[in-house]
Motif scaffolding. Structure first.
Motif, mmCIF file in Angstrom:
data_model
loop_
_atom_site.group_PDB
_atom_site.id
_atom_site.type_symbol
_atom_site.label_atom_id
_atom_site.label_comp_id
_atom_site.label_asym_id
_atom_site.label_seq_id
_atom_site.Cartn_x
_atom_site.Cartn_y
_atom_site.Cartn_z
ATOM 1 N N ALA A 36 -1.650 9.036 -19.429
ATOM 2 C CA ALA A 36 -1.390 9.765 -18.277
ATOM 3 C C ALA A 36 0.613 9.731 -18.594
ATOM 4 O O ALA A 36 1.354 10.462 -17.793
ATOM 5 C CB ALA A 36 -0.862 7.933 -18.011
ATOM 6 N N PRO A 42 3.131 12.487 -10.867
ATOM 7 C CA PRO A 42 2.894 11.377 -10.425
ATOM 8 C C PRO A 42 1.749 10.438 -10.451
ATOM 9 O O PRO A 42 1.141 9.837 -11.041
ATOM 10 C CB PRO A 42 4.330 11.295 -10.474
ATOM 11 C CG PRO A 42 4.979 12.302 -10.226
ATOM 12 C CD PRO A 42 3.854 13.535 -10.703
ATOM 13 N N ARG A 46 -0.355 7.851 -12.296
ATOM 14 C CA ARG A 46 -0.199 6.601 -11.844
ATOM 15 C C ARG A 46 -2.102 6.493 -11.439
ATOM 16 O O ARG A 46 -2.301 5.171 -12.141
ATOM 17 C CB ARG A 46 0.051 6.367 -10.501
ATOM 18 C CG ARG A 46 1.565 6.135 -10.393
ATOM 19 C CD ARG A 46 1.811 5.131 -9.345
ATOM 20 N NE ARG A 46 1.559 6.758 -7.942
ATOM 21 C CZ ARG A 46 2.465 7.582 -8.312
ATOM 22 N NH1 ARG A 46 3.289 7.606 -8.043
ATOM 23 N NH2 ARG A 46 2.297 9.147 -6.877
ATOM 24 N N SER A 47 -2.983 7.490 -10.781
ATOM 25 C CA SER A 47 -4.346 6.831 -10.939
ATOM 26 C C SER A 47 -5.598 6.118 -12.193
ATOM 27 O O SER A 47 -5.572 5.932 -12.487
ATOM 28 C CB SER A 47 -4.611 8.242 -10.409
ATOM 29 O OG SER A 47 -6.436 8.245 -10.491
ATOM 30 N N ARG A 49 -3.399 4.991 -14.841
ATOM 31 C CA ARG A 49 -2.546 3.979 -15.314
ATOM 32 C C ARG A 49 -3.785 2.747 -14.438
ATOM 33 O O ARG A 49 -3.678 1.298 -14.933
ATOM 34 C CB ARG A 49 -0.978 3.646 -15.140
ATOM 35 C CG ARG A 49 -0.366 4.361 -16.172
ATOM 36 C CD ARG A 49 0.856 4.759 -16.121
ATOM 37 N NE ARG A 49 1.781 4.966 -17.106
ATOM 38 C CZ ARG A 49 2.469 6.019 -17.097
ATOM 39 N NH1 ARG A 49 2.282 6.893 -16.030
ATOM 40 N NH2 ARG A 49 2.719 6.668 -18.039
ATOM 41 N N THR A 50 -3.971 2.983 -13.093
ATOM 42 C CA THR A 50 -4.955 1.984 -12.342
ATOM 43 C C THR A 50 -6.234 2.220 -12.982
ATOM 44 O O THR A 50 -6.790 0.306 -12.586
ATOM 45 C CB THR A 50 -4.326 2.299 -11.231
ATOM 46 O OG1 THR A 50 -4.029 2.894 -10.622
ATOM 47 C CG2 THR A 50 -5.511 1.395 -10.223
ATOM 48 N N THR A 53 -6.204 -0.599 -16.598
ATOM 49 C CA THR A 53 -5.269 -1.337 -17.292
ATOM 50 C C THR A 53 -4.820 -2.260 -18.228
ATOM 51 O O THR A 53 -5.788 -2.163 -18.750
ATOM 52 C CB THR A 53 -5.112 -2.392 -15.473
ATOM 53 O OG1 THR A 53 -5.740 -3.320 -15.719
ATOM 54 C CG2 THR A 53 -4.923 -1.889 -14.279
#
Length: 60
Positions: A36, A42, A46-47, A49-50, A53
C-alpha cells in the motif's frame, strides 16, 4: 535498486495473499502495508489496507 517499484508492489501484495492463506495474518498485514505504501493511487492503497487489517488490533 534493480527492480521497478510497481513490480515490487504486485509481488508484495501477492505475498500478502500467500501469507494469509498460510495462516500468517500478521505477516500478511505487514506485506500488504508495504504494498500500500508503494502504490500511487490512494484508493488502491486503502483497498489493500482494508483487505489485510492488523490482526493485533483490539476491535472490541
Amino acid at each position: 535498486m534493480t527492480h521497478d517499484p510497481a513490480n515490487l508492489t504486485v509481488a508484495d501484495y501477492l505475498g500478502a495473499r500467500e501469507m494469509a492463506a498460510a495462516g500468517r495474518p500478521f505477516l500478511a498485514h505487514l506485506l500488504a502495508e508495504e504494498a500500500a505504501r508503494r502504490v500511487d493511487d490512494p484508493a488502491t492503497a486503502r483497498s489493500i489496507r482494508t483487505q489485510y487489517t492488523d490482526p493485533t488490533t483490539d476491535r472490541g
